[in-house]
Design a protein around this motif. Structure first.
Motif, mmCIF file in Angstrom:
data_model
loop_
_atom_site.group_PDB
_atom_site.id
_atom_site.type_symbol
_atom_site.label_atom_id
_atom_site.label_comp_id
_atom_site.label_asym_id
_atom_site.label_seq_id
_atom_site.Cartn_x
_atom_site.Cartn_y
_atom_site.Cartn_z
ATOM 1 N N ILE A 201 0.849 -1.190 0.000
ATOM 2 C CA ILE A 201 0.000 0.000 0.000
ATOM 3 C C ILE A 201 0.883 1.237 0.000
ATOM 4 O O ILE A 201 1.800 1.359 0.818
ATOM 5 C CB ILE A 201 -0.924 0.015 1.226
ATOM 6 N N VAL A 202 0.604 2.158 -0.905
ATOM 7 C CA VAL A 202 1.367 3.394 -1.023
ATOM 8 C C VAL A 202 0.533 4.547 -0.476
ATOM 9 O O VAL A 202 -0.520 4.880 -1.022
ATOM 10 C CB VAL A 202 1.753 3.678 -2.487
ATOM 11 N N ALA A 203 0.999 5.149 0.612
ATOM 12 C CA ALA A 203 0.321 6.291 1.224
ATOM 13 C C ALA A 203 1.346 7.367 1.553
ATOM 14 O O ALA A 203 1.336 7.960 2.630
ATOM 15 C CB ALA A 203 -0.430 5.854 2.477
ATOM 16 N N LEU A 204 2.236 7.601 0.601
ATOM 17 C CA LEU A 204 3.315 8.577 0.770
ATOM 18 C C LEU A 204 2.954 9.894 0.097
ATOM 19 O O LEU A 204 2.208 9.916 -0.886
ATOM 20 C CB LEU A 204 4.606 8.046 0.150
ATOM 21 N N PRO A 205 3.512 11.013 0.561
ATOM 22 C CA PRO A 205 3.365 12.275 -0.161
ATOM 23 C C PRO A 205 4.273 12.296 -1.385
ATOM 24 O O PRO A 205 5.201 11.477 -1.499
ATOM 25 C CB PRO A 205 3.811 13.317 0.866
ATOM 26 N N GLN A 206 4.012 13.200 -2.291
ATOM 27 C CA GLN A 206 4.883 13.362 -3.455
ATOM 28 C C GLN A 206 5.999 14.339 -3.130
ATOM 29 O O GLN A 206 5.763 15.491 -2.796
ATOM 30 C CB GLN A 206 4.092 13.861 -4.662
ATOM 31 N N THR A 207 7.221 13.865 -3.218
ATOM 32 C CA THR A 207 8.415 14.669 -3.020
ATOM 33 C C THR A 207 9.419 14.271 -4.094
ATOM 34 O O THR A 207 9.232 13.264 -4.781
ATOM 35 C CB THR A 207 9.033 14.421 -1.631
ATOM 36 N N PRO A 208 10.512 15.030 -4.250
ATOM 37 C CA PRO A 208 11.542 14.593 -5.207
ATOM 38 C C PRO A 208 12.070 13.191 -4.907
ATOM 39 O O PRO A 208 12.429 12.450 -5.822
ATOM 40 C CB PRO A 208 12.635 15.656 -5.041
ATOM 41 N N GLU A 209 12.076 12.797 -3.621
ATOM 42 C CA GLU A 209 12.604 11.487 -3.249
ATOM 43 C C GLU A 209 11.614 10.362 -3.562
ATOM 44 O O GLU A 209 12.024 9.220 -3.807
ATOM 45 C CB GLU A 209 12.941 11.458 -1.754
ATOM 46 N N THR A 210 10.318 10.653 -3.535
ATOM 47 C CA THR A 210 9.327 9.596 -3.736
ATOM 48 C C THR A 210 8.815 9.515 -5.172
ATOM 49 O O THR A 210 8.135 8.544 -5.515
ATOM 50 C CB THR A 210 8.120 9.788 -2.802
#
Length: 315
Positions: A201-210
């Motif tokens: 499950i992907v529940a990460l924010p969008q950042t340059p790293e992600t």
């Protein structure tokens, strides 16, 4: 009824996207103006505060930068990455942390269960009037990897636990003990457990790293028949690589967000097998609207009277 206005003009002009917010903010010293970043054909009039949704059309995001007199932006969402490049200098920013996590977690659980229990397939059997028993996988006994340990990730985890997964591993950028007492592992741990996971499950924010964290290498490391669920942001997944895996029949996916978004009608993802797509609607519930509206009204009133704002992203 309210304390004196501090440090701003006598009348605070506030752009809001819904008539209900206009009605609630028709207060002494506040002039609410109905304007929707997506729907209004014209740029916004001069205003002190913008209360806005994330525009569904990315080309309209730059409208924020053209609002004369803007001092503060309040977002009716948690995600704020889209607005940063369009935010004028000296303009503060807040989001709706606390209002959307429950709805998003609930939708995530629905996607997981619908996919594991093959509800789209059974729905098709219903339309064809076929009474065919279908054996499925389940959350009970599954190994689950949850990418993200913020507000949304924590609420998803709390909803998964009653279904008795065999393992539930939370992963985020930094290793730590979560405030709720469970361990959060760093991304270094991911590659050791990814090949054994039944559900990711992907529940990460969008950042340059992600951005495109879930690329071809990541997907190839997932085991045959496993499920990928994304309620974070579409660009976290390499869409072309995912389409290839789905078309091969090796993986399953359930997506509330895509890249691109909105997903064009001709896109191959629509017809990819073993894939559920919902149109970025995880937070779209009546309860969410009530919570996010209450927060927006409180934020505007606080700003009008020079009080501390909740959920500050940029001061």
């Amino acid at each position: 009824m309210y304390p004196p206005m501090i440090g701003i003009s006598l009348i605070l002009r506030v752009l809001v996207p819904w008539q209900d917010l206009v009605d609630e903010l028709t207060l002494p010293g506040i002039e609410p103006i109905l304007w929707h970043i997506d729907d209004d054909p014209h740029d916004a009039p001069e205003a002190d505060v913008l209360v806005t949704e994330r525009p569904s059309n990315p080309r309209l995001r730059s409208r924020v930068s053209r609002i004369k007199g803007l001092k503060h932006v309040h977002l009716l969402s948690i995600g704020y990455e889209w607005v940063l490049e369009h935010l004028p200098k000296q303009v503060s920013l807040t989001n709706s942390k606390g209002a959307v996590e429950d709805a998003t977690a609930e939708h995530c659980l629905a996607l997981v269960l619908a996919s594991l229990r093959q509800l789209p397939r059974v729905g098709q059997q219903q339309r064809e009037r076929q009474w065919t028993r279908t054996w499925t996988s389940s959350l009970h006994g599954s190994k689950v990897v949850l990418l993200g340990a913020g507000g949304v990730g924590s609420e998803i985890r709390s909803r998964l636990l009653p279904f008795k997964p065999a393992e539930l591993t939370s992963i985020a950028r930094a290793e730590r003990v979560h405030e709720q007492g469970y361990p959060v592992h760093s991304f270094n741990r991911l590659w050791a457990i990814l090949p054994t996971a039944d559900v990711v499950i992907v529940a990460l924010p969008q950042t340059p790293e992600t951005k495109q964290l879930i690329d071809a290498e990541f997907l190839s490391a997932m085991k045959n028949g496993s499920l990928l669920v994304n309620v974070g942001r579409g660009p976290l997944i390499d869409t072309e690589a995912l389409v290839q895996e789905l078309q091969s029949g090796r993986l399953h996916a359930a997506l509330d967000v895509t890249d691109p978004e909105p997903l064009p009608a001709h896109h191959a993802l629509w017809s990819a097998p073993n894939c559920i797509i919902t149109p970025h609607m995880a937070g779209d519930t009546d309860q969410f609207i009530a919570l996010v509206s209450e927060l927006a009204v409180n934020q505007v009133i606080a700003f009008a009277h020079g009080e501390k704002l909740a959920n500050r992203i940029i001061n």
